[in-house]
Design a protein around this motif. Structure first.
Motif, PDB file in Angstrom:
ATOM      1  N   THR A 151       0.826  -1.204   0.000  1.00  0.00           N
ATOM      2  CA  THR A 151       0.000   0.000   0.000  1.00  0.00           C
ATOM      3  C   THR A 151       0.862   1.257   0.000  1.00  0.00           C
ATOM      4  N   VAL A 152       1.914   1.263   0.802  1.00  0.00           N
ATOM      5  CA  VAL A 152       2.777   2.438   0.925  1.00  0.00           C
ATOM      6  C   VAL A 152       3.590   2.676  -0.346  1.00  0.00           C
ATOM      7  N   PHE A 153       4.201   1.630  -0.876  1.00  0.00           N
ATOM      8  CA  PHE A 153       5.155   1.811  -1.973  1.00  0.00           C
ATOM      9  C   PHE A 153       4.532   1.681  -3.357  1.00  0.00           C
ATOM     10  N   GLN A 154       3.455   0.885  -3.472  1.00  0.00           N
ATOM     11  CA  GLN A 154       2.813   0.717  -4.782  1.00  0.00           C
ATOM     12  C   GLN A 154       1.568   1.581  -4.947  1.00  0.00           C
ATOM     13  N   LYS A 155       1.175   2.266  -3.857  1.00  0.00           N
ATOM     14  CA  LYS A 155      -0.005   3.137  -3.883  1.00  0.00           C
ATOM     15  C   LYS A 155      -1.271   2.385  -4.289  1.00  0.00           C
ATOM     16  N   ALA A 156      -1.371   1.151  -3.853  1.00  0.00           N
ATOM     17  CA  ALA A 156      -2.545   0.333  -4.147  1.00  0.00           C
ATOM     18  C   ALA A 156      -2.804  -0.585  -2.969  1.00  0.00           C
ATOM     19  N   MET A 157      -4.049  -0.670  -2.564  1.00  0.00           N
ATOM     20  CA  MET A 157      -4.392  -1.483  -1.396  1.00  0.00           C
ATOM     21  C   MET A 157      -4.961  -2.838  -1.822  1.00  0.00           C
ATOM     22  N   PRO A 158      -4.345  -3.935  -1.384  1.00  0.00           N
ATOM     23  CA  PRO A 158      -4.871  -5.262  -1.730  1.00  0.00           C
ATOM     24  C   PRO A 158      -6.273  -5.465  -1.157  1.00  0.00           C
ATOM     25  N   HIS A 159      -7.099  -6.203  -1.879  1.00  0.00           N
ATOM     26  CA  HIS A 159      -8.447  -6.497  -1.393  1.00  0.00           C
ATOM     27  C   HIS A 159      -8.350  -7.416  -0.173  1.00  0.00           C
ATOM     28  N   PRO A 160      -9.165  -7.171   0.886  1.00  0.00           N
ATOM     29  CA  PRO A 160      -9.108  -8.020   2.094  1.00  0.00           C
ATOM     30  C   PRO A 160      -9.295  -9.502   1.805  1.00  0.00           C
ATOM     31  N   VAL A 161     -10.173  -9.844   0.849  1.00  0.00           N
ATOM     32  CA  VAL A 161     -10.386 -11.256   0.509  1.00  0.00           C
ATOM     33  C   VAL A 161      -9.117 -11.850  -0.089  1.00  0.00           C
ATOM     34  N   THR A 162      -8.443 -11.066  -0.916  1.00  0.00           N
ATOM     35  CA  THR A 162      -7.186 -11.522  -1.508  1.00  0.00           C
ATOM     36  C   THR A 162      -6.144 -11.763  -0.426  1.00  0.00           C
ATOM     37  N   MET A 163      -6.040 -10.832   0.523  1.00  0.00           N
ATOM     38  CA  MET A 163      -5.103 -10.993   1.631  1.00  0.00           C
ATOM     39  C   MET A 163      -5.387 -12.276   2.401  1.00  0.00           C
ATOM     40  N   PHE A 164      -6.660 -12.520   2.699  1.00  0.00           N
ATOM     41  CA  PHE A 164      -7.027 -13.708   3.462  1.00  0.00           C
ATOM     42  C   PHE A 164      -6.709 -14.976   2.686  1.00  0.00           C
ATOM     43  N   ASN A 165      -7.012 -14.986   1.375  1.00  0.00           N
ATOM     44  CA  ASN A 165      -6.739 -16.173   0.563  1.00  0.00           C
ATOM     45  C   ASN A 165      -5.253 -16.486   0.509  1.00  0.00           C
ATOM     46  N   ARG A 166      -4.434 -15.449   0.370  1.00  0.00           N
ATOM     47  CA  ARG A 166      -2.993 -15.662   0.321  1.00  0.00           C
ATOM     48  C   ARG A 166      -2.478 -16.168   1.671  1.00  0.00           C
ATOM     49  N   TYR A 167      -3.044 -15.619   2.736  1.00  0.00           N
ATOM     50  CA  TYR A 167      -2.676 -16.105   4.078  1.00  0.00           C
ATOM     51  C   TYR A 167      -3.046 -17.580   4.231  1.00  0.00           C
ATOM     52  N   MET A 168      -4.257 -17.950   3.774  1.00  0.00           N
ATOM     53  CA  MET A 168      -4.708 -19.337   3.904  1.00  0.00           C
ATOM     54  C   MET A 168      -3.782 -20.295   3.158  1.00  0.00           C
ATOM     55  N   VAL A 169      -3.388 -19.913   1.951  1.00  0.00           N
ATOM     56  CA  VAL A 169      -2.493 -20.761   1.162  1.00  0.00           C
ATOM     57  C   VAL A 169      -1.186 -20.982   1.905  1.00  0.00           C
ATOM     58  N   ASP A 170      -0.580 -19.895   2.393  1.00  0.00           N
ATOM     59  CA  ASP A 170       0.687 -20.003   3.113  1.00  0.00           C
ATOM     60  C   ASP A 170       0.535 -20.784   4.412  1.00  0.00           C
ATOM     61  N   SER A 171      -0.566 -20.535   5.115  1.00  0.00           N
ATOM     62  CA  SER A 171      -0.787 -21.190   6.397  1.00  0.00           C
ATOM     63  C   SER A 171      -0.907 -22.697   6.233  1.00  0.00           C
ATOM     64  N   VAL A 172      -1.729 -23.122   5.269  1.00  0.00           N
ATOM     65  CA  VAL A 172      -1.915 -24.550   5.038  1.00  0.00           C
ATOM     66  C   VAL A 172      -0.611 -25.196   4.593  1.00  0.00           C
ATOM     67  N   ALA A 173       0.105 -24.522   3.676  1.00  0.00           N
ATOM     68  CA  ALA A 173       1.364 -25.077   3.176  1.00  0.00           C
ATOM     69  C   ALA A 173       2.383 -25.242   4.293  1.00  0.00           C
ATOM     70  N   ASN A 174       2.485 -24.261   5.188  1.00  0.00           N
ATOM     71  CA  ASN A 174       3.458 -24.333   6.272  1.00  0.00           C
ATOM     72  C   ASN A 174       3.083 -25.380   7.310  1.00  0.00           C
ATOM     73  N   ILE A 175       1.813 -25.429   7.669  1.00  0.00           N
ATOM     74  CA  ILE A 175       1.369 -26.422   8.649  1.00  0.00           C
ATOM     75  C   ILE A 175       1.607 -27.825   8.103  1.00  0.00           C
ATOM     76  N   ASN A 176       1.283 -27.995   6.795  1.00  0.00           N
ATOM     77  CA  ASN A 176       1.476 -29.307   6.176  1.00  0.00           C
ATOM     78  C   ASN A 176       2.962 -29.682   6.113  1.00  0.00           C
TER      79      ASN A 176
END
Length: 252
Positions: free
Chosen positions: A47-72
Protein backbone atom coordinates in the motif's frame (compact mmCIF):
# COMPACT_ATOMS: atom_id res chain seq x y z
CA UNK A 1 -8.49 -21.65 17.10
CA UNK A 2 -6.01 -22.62 19.81
CA UNK A 3 -7.76 -24.13 22.87
CA UNK A 4 -5.74 -21.87 25.18
CA UNK A 5 -6.65 -18.73 23.25
CA UNK A 6 -8.06 -15.88 25.35
CA UNK A 7 -9.87 -13.12 23.46
CA UNK A 8 -9.68 -10.65 26.34
CA UNK A 9 -5.91 -10.98 26.60
CA UNK A 10 -5.44 -10.84 22.83
CA UNK A 11 -7.32 -7.55 22.47
CA UNK A 12 -6.43 -5.75 25.70
CA UNK A 13 -2.75 -6.08 26.61
CA UNK A 14 0.20 -3.84 25.67
CA UNK A 15 2.42 -4.53 22.65
CA UNK A 16 5.20 -6.46 24.39
CA UNK A 17 2.77 -8.55 26.43
CA UNK A 18 0.74 -9.22 23.28
CA UNK A 19 3.78 -10.57 21.41
CA UNK A 20 4.87 -12.71 24.37
CA UNK A 21 1.34 -14.02 24.86
CA UNK A 22 1.01 -15.20 21.24
CA UNK A 23 4.48 -16.73 21.20
CA UNK A 24 3.65 -18.62 24.37
CA UNK A 25 0.76 -20.55 22.84
CA UNK A 26 0.92 -23.83 20.89
CA UNK A 27 3.27 -24.46 17.97
CA UNK A 28 0.27 -24.45 15.65
CA UNK A 29 -0.85 -21.00 16.83
CA UNK A 30 2.68 -19.57 16.63
CA UNK A 31 2.82 -20.65 12.98
CA UNK A 32 -0.57 -19.05 12.24
CA UNK A 33 0.39 -15.88 14.13
CA UNK A 34 3.72 -15.43 12.35
CA UNK A 35 2.26 -15.98 8.89
CA UNK A 36 -0.60 -13.56 9.56
CA UNK A 37 1.81 -10.84 10.75
CA UNK A 38 3.98 -11.32 7.68
CA UNK A 39 1.00 -10.91 5.33
CA UNK A 40 -0.21 -7.81 7.16
CA UNK A 41 3.28 -6.30 6.92
CA UNK A 42 3.52 -7.24 3.22
CA UNK A 43 0.13 -5.64 2.49
CA UNK A 44 1.18 -2.50 4.38
CA UNK A 45 4.35 -2.19 2.29
CA UNK A 46 2.43 -2.79 -0.93
CA UNK A 47 0.00 0.00 0.00
CA UNK A 48 2.78 2.44 0.92
CA UNK A 49 5.16 1.81 -1.97
CA UNK A 50 2.81 0.72 -4.78
CA UNK A 51 0.00 3.14 -3.88
CA UNK A 52 -2.55 0.33 -4.15
CA UNK A 53 -4.39 -1.48 -1.40
CA UNK A 54 -4.87 -5.26 -1.73
CA UNK A 55 -8.45 -6.50 -1.39
CA UNK A 56 -9.11 -8.02 2.09
CA UNK A 57 -10.39 -11.26 0.51
CA UNK A 58 -7.19 -11.52 -1.51
CA UNK A 59 -5.10 -10.99 1.63
CA UNK A 60 -7.03 -13.71 3.46
CA UNK A 61 -6.74 -16.17 0.56
CA UNK A 62 -2.99 -15.66 0.32
CA UNK A 63 -2.68 -16.10 4.08
CA UNK A 64 -4.71 -19.34 3.90
CA UNK A 65 -2.49 -20.76 1.16
CA UNK A 66 0.69 -20.00 3.11
CA UNK A 67 -0.79 -21.19 6.40
CA UNK A 68 -1.91 -24.55 5.04
CA UNK A 69 1.36 -25.08 3.18
CA UNK A 70 3.46 -24.33 6.27
CA UNK A 71 1.37 -26.42 8.65
CA UNK A 72 1.48 -29.31 6.18
CA UNK A 73 5.25 -28.96 5.69
CA UNK A 74 6.38 -28.47 9.25
CA UNK A 75 3.77 -30.44 11.16
CA UNK A 76 2.64 -33.07 8.63
CA UNK A 77 -0.95 -31.92 8.89
CA UNK A 78 -2.57 -33.62 5.89
CA UNK A 79 -6.06 -32.63 7.04
CA UNK A 80 -5.22 -28.95 6.58
CA UNK A 81 -4.38 -29.54 2.93
CA UNK A 82 -7.56 -31.52 2.41
CA UNK A 83 -9.67 -28.72 3.93
CA UNK A 84 -8.23 -26.29 1.39
CA UNK A 85 -9.16 -28.65 -1.45
CA UNK A 86 -12.77 -28.63 -0.24
CA UNK A 87 -13.07 -24.86 -0.72
CA UNK A 88 -14.29 -23.43 -4.02
CA UNK A 89 -11.20 -22.60 -6.04
CA UNK A 90 -9.93 -22.28 -9.57
CA UNK A 91 -8.81 -25.57 -11.14
CA UNK A 92 -6.20 -26.01 -13.85
CA UNK A 93 -7.14 -27.45 -17.25
CA UNK A 94 -5.49 -30.69 -18.32
CA UNK A 95 -2.98 -31.40 -21.05
CA UNK A 96 -2.89 -28.91 -23.92
CA UNK A 97 -6.31 -27.47 -23.11
CA UNK A 98 -6.45 -23.84 -22.05
CA UNK A 99 -9.06 -22.35 -19.72
CA UNK A 100 -10.77 -19.02 -20.27
CA UNK A 101 -12.48 -17.52 -17.23
CA UNK A 102 -15.15 -15.01 -18.22
CA UNK A 103 -17.19 -12.43 -16.36
CA UNK A 104 -19.54 -9.59 -17.26
CA UNK A 105 -20.15 -6.58 -15.03
CA UNK A 106 -23.44 -4.70 -15.39
CA UNK A 107 -24.33 -1.48 -13.57
CA UNK A 108 -27.71 0.22 -13.22
CA UNK A 109 -26.24 3.46 -14.53
CA UNK A 110 -25.65 1.85 -17.92
CA UNK A 111 -21.94 1.06 -17.54
CA UNK A 112 -21.09 -2.46 -18.69
CA UNK A 113 -17.76 -4.24 -18.87
CA UNK A 114 -16.35 -7.67 -19.58
CA UNK A 115 -13.23 -9.49 -18.50
CA UNK A 116 -11.45 -12.64 -19.67
CA UNK A 117 -8.28 -14.40 -18.54
CA UNK A 118 -6.64 -17.25 -20.45
CA UNK A 119 -4.49 -19.76 -18.53
CA UNK A 120 -2.72 -23.03 -19.28
CA UNK A 121 -2.36 -26.38 -17.54
CA UNK A 122 0.45 -25.05 -15.31
CA UNK A 123 -1.81 -22.24 -14.08
CA UNK A 124 0.32 -19.75 -15.99
CA UNK A 125 -0.98 -16.56 -17.54
CA UNK A 126 -1.42 -16.61 -21.33
CA UNK A 127 -3.18 -13.27 -21.75
CA UNK A 128 -6.14 -11.30 -20.44
CA UNK A 129 -8.52 -8.62 -21.60
CA UNK A 130 -10.89 -5.99 -20.20
CA UNK A 131 -13.34 -4.28 -22.53
CA UNK A 132 -16.45 -2.16 -22.46
CA UNK A 133 -19.70 -3.30 -24.03
CA UNK A 134 -23.42 -2.51 -24.04
CA UNK A 135 -26.06 -4.71 -22.45
CA UNK A 136 -29.65 -4.42 -21.25
CA UNK A 137 -29.24 -6.71 -18.24
CA UNK A 138 -26.65 -8.84 -16.38
CA UNK A 139 -27.40 -11.99 -18.40
CA UNK A 140 -26.71 -10.18 -21.67
CA UNK A 141 -23.48 -8.75 -20.21
CA UNK A 142 -22.32 -12.27 -19.27
CA UNK A 143 -23.18 -13.68 -22.68
CA UNK A 144 -21.37 -10.85 -24.48
CA UNK A 145 -18.34 -11.56 -22.29
CA UNK A 146 -18.48 -15.24 -23.29
CA UNK A 147 -18.72 -14.35 -26.97
CA UNK A 148 -15.77 -11.99 -26.60
CA UNK A 149 -13.71 -14.62 -24.78
CA UNK A 150 -14.39 -17.20 -27.48
CA UNK A 151 -13.32 -14.74 -30.16
CA UNK A 152 -10.09 -14.06 -28.25
CA UNK A 153 -9.23 -17.76 -28.27
CA UNK A 154 -10.01 -18.16 -31.97
CA UNK A 155 -7.98 -15.07 -32.89
CA UNK A 156 -5.04 -16.50 -30.92
CA UNK A 157 -5.19 -19.72 -32.95
CA UNK A 158 -5.88 -21.94 -29.94
CA UNK A 159 -7.65 -25.23 -30.65
CA UNK A 160 -8.92 -26.64 -27.34
CA UNK A 161 -10.54 -24.40 -24.72
CA UNK A 162 -12.71 -24.51 -21.63
CA UNK A 163 -14.93 -21.46 -21.22
CA UNK A 164 -15.70 -21.01 -17.53
CA UNK A 165 -18.36 -18.65 -16.18
CA UNK A 166 -20.06 -18.10 -12.83
CA UNK A 167 -23.40 -17.53 -14.60
CA UNK A 168 -24.88 -20.99 -14.01
CA UNK A 169 -28.06 -20.46 -16.06
CA UNK A 170 -26.02 -19.54 -19.13
CA UNK A 171 -24.04 -22.79 -18.98
CA UNK A 172 -27.12 -24.88 -19.80
CA UNK A 173 -28.21 -22.34 -22.41
CA UNK A 174 -24.84 -22.58 -24.15
CA UNK A 175 -24.89 -26.37 -24.09
CA UNK A 176 -28.11 -26.25 -26.14
CA UNK A 177 -27.14 -23.19 -28.14
CA UNK A 178 -28.61 -24.56 -31.36
CA UNK A 179 -32.09 -24.84 -29.80
CA UNK A 180 -32.42 -21.24 -28.58
CA UNK A 181 -34.15 -19.68 -31.60
CA UNK A 182 -36.73 -17.81 -29.51
CA UNK A 183 -34.45 -16.91 -26.60
CA UNK A 184 -34.37 -13.18 -25.77
CA UNK A 185 -30.63 -13.24 -26.44
CA UNK A 186 -30.94 -15.33 -29.61
CA UNK A 187 -28.91 -12.89 -31.72
CA UNK A 188 -25.86 -13.27 -29.48
CA UNK A 189 -26.42 -17.01 -29.18
CA UNK A 190 -26.35 -17.28 -32.97
CA UNK A 191 -22.95 -15.54 -32.90
CA UNK A 192 -21.79 -18.08 -30.33
CA UNK A 193 -23.01 -20.92 -32.55
CA UNK A 194 -20.98 -19.52 -35.46
CA UNK A 195 -17.88 -19.32 -33.25
CA UNK A 196 -18.32 -22.98 -32.29
CA UNK A 197 -17.53 -23.83 -35.91
CA UNK A 198 -14.37 -21.74 -36.22
CA UNK A 199 -11.83 -24.49 -35.54
CA UNK A 200 -11.62 -24.51 -31.76
CA UNK A 201 -13.09 -27.26 -29.58
CA UNK A 202 -15.00 -25.41 -26.84
CA UNK A 203 -16.32 -26.83 -23.56
CA UNK A 204 -18.50 -24.75 -21.22
CA UNK A 205 -18.10 -25.01 -17.45
CA UNK A 206 -19.72 -23.37 -14.44
CA UNK A 207 -17.49 -22.04 -11.63
CA UNK A 208 -18.36 -20.58 -8.23
CA UNK A 209 -17.67 -16.86 -7.90
CA UNK A 210 -14.67 -17.61 -5.64
CA UNK A 211 -13.11 -19.61 -8.48
CA UNK A 212 -13.81 -16.84 -11.00
CA UNK A 213 -12.42 -13.86 -9.10
CA UNK A 214 -9.67 -13.07 -11.62
CA UNK A 215 -12.16 -12.55 -14.45
CA UNK A 216 -14.45 -10.67 -12.06
CA UNK A 217 -11.75 -8.11 -11.29
CA UNK A 218 -10.94 -7.63 -14.98
CA UNK A 219 -14.64 -7.04 -15.75
CA UNK A 220 -14.92 -4.58 -12.88
CA UNK A 221 -11.84 -2.77 -14.18
CA UNK A 222 -13.47 -2.52 -17.62
CA UNK A 223 -16.44 -0.67 -16.14
CA UNK A 224 -14.24 1.84 -14.31
CA UNK A 225 -11.44 2.45 -16.84
CA UNK A 226 -11.43 5.29 -19.40
CA UNK A 227 -10.15 3.15 -22.28
CA UNK A 228 -12.52 1.07 -24.36
CA UNK A 229 -10.28 -2.00 -24.17
CA UNK A 230 -7.09 -3.19 -22.50
CA UNK A 231 -5.03 -6.28 -23.28
CA UNK A 232 -2.74 -7.82 -20.66
CA UNK A 233 0.33 -9.84 -21.55
CA UNK A 234 0.89 -10.26 -17.80
CA UNK A 235 -1.38 -9.90 -14.75
CA UNK A 236 -2.49 -6.32 -14.10
CA UNK A 237 -2.05 -4.83 -10.62
CA UNK A 238 -5.76 -5.26 -9.84
CA UNK A 239 -5.75 -9.00 -10.53
CA UNK A 240 -2.17 -10.06 -9.72
CA UNK A 241 -2.82 -11.16 -6.13
CA UNK A 242 -5.90 -13.20 -7.08
CA UNK A 243 -4.01 -14.80 -9.98
CA UNK A 244 -1.13 -15.81 -7.69
CA UNK A 245 -3.54 -17.35 -5.17
CA UNK A 246 -5.31 -19.28 -7.94
CA UNK A 247 -2.00 -20.62 -9.21
CA UNK A 248 -0.78 -21.76 -5.79
CA UNK A 249 -4.08 -23.27 -4.67
CA UNK A 250 -4.58 -25.15 -7.94
CA UNK A 251 -1.20 -26.84 -7.50
CA UNK A 252 -2.15 -28.40 -4.15
Amino acid sequence: MDKEFNYHTFFNVDWESWINYNLGLSENWKTIFAIALWHIWRARNFTVFQKAMPHPVTMFNRYMVDSVANINTFQGNIKAQASLRDKARWERPRGQTIKVNIDGSWRNDGRVGAGAIVRGSDGGWFFGKSWKTKARNPAEAELLAIRGGMQMVIDAGLKDAIIETDAQTLKSTLQDVGKQGTHELSAILKDVQVLLNKGCDFEFNYADREANNAAHYLAKLAVEMDDYMKLYDEPSTSVKDVYEVDRVQSAI
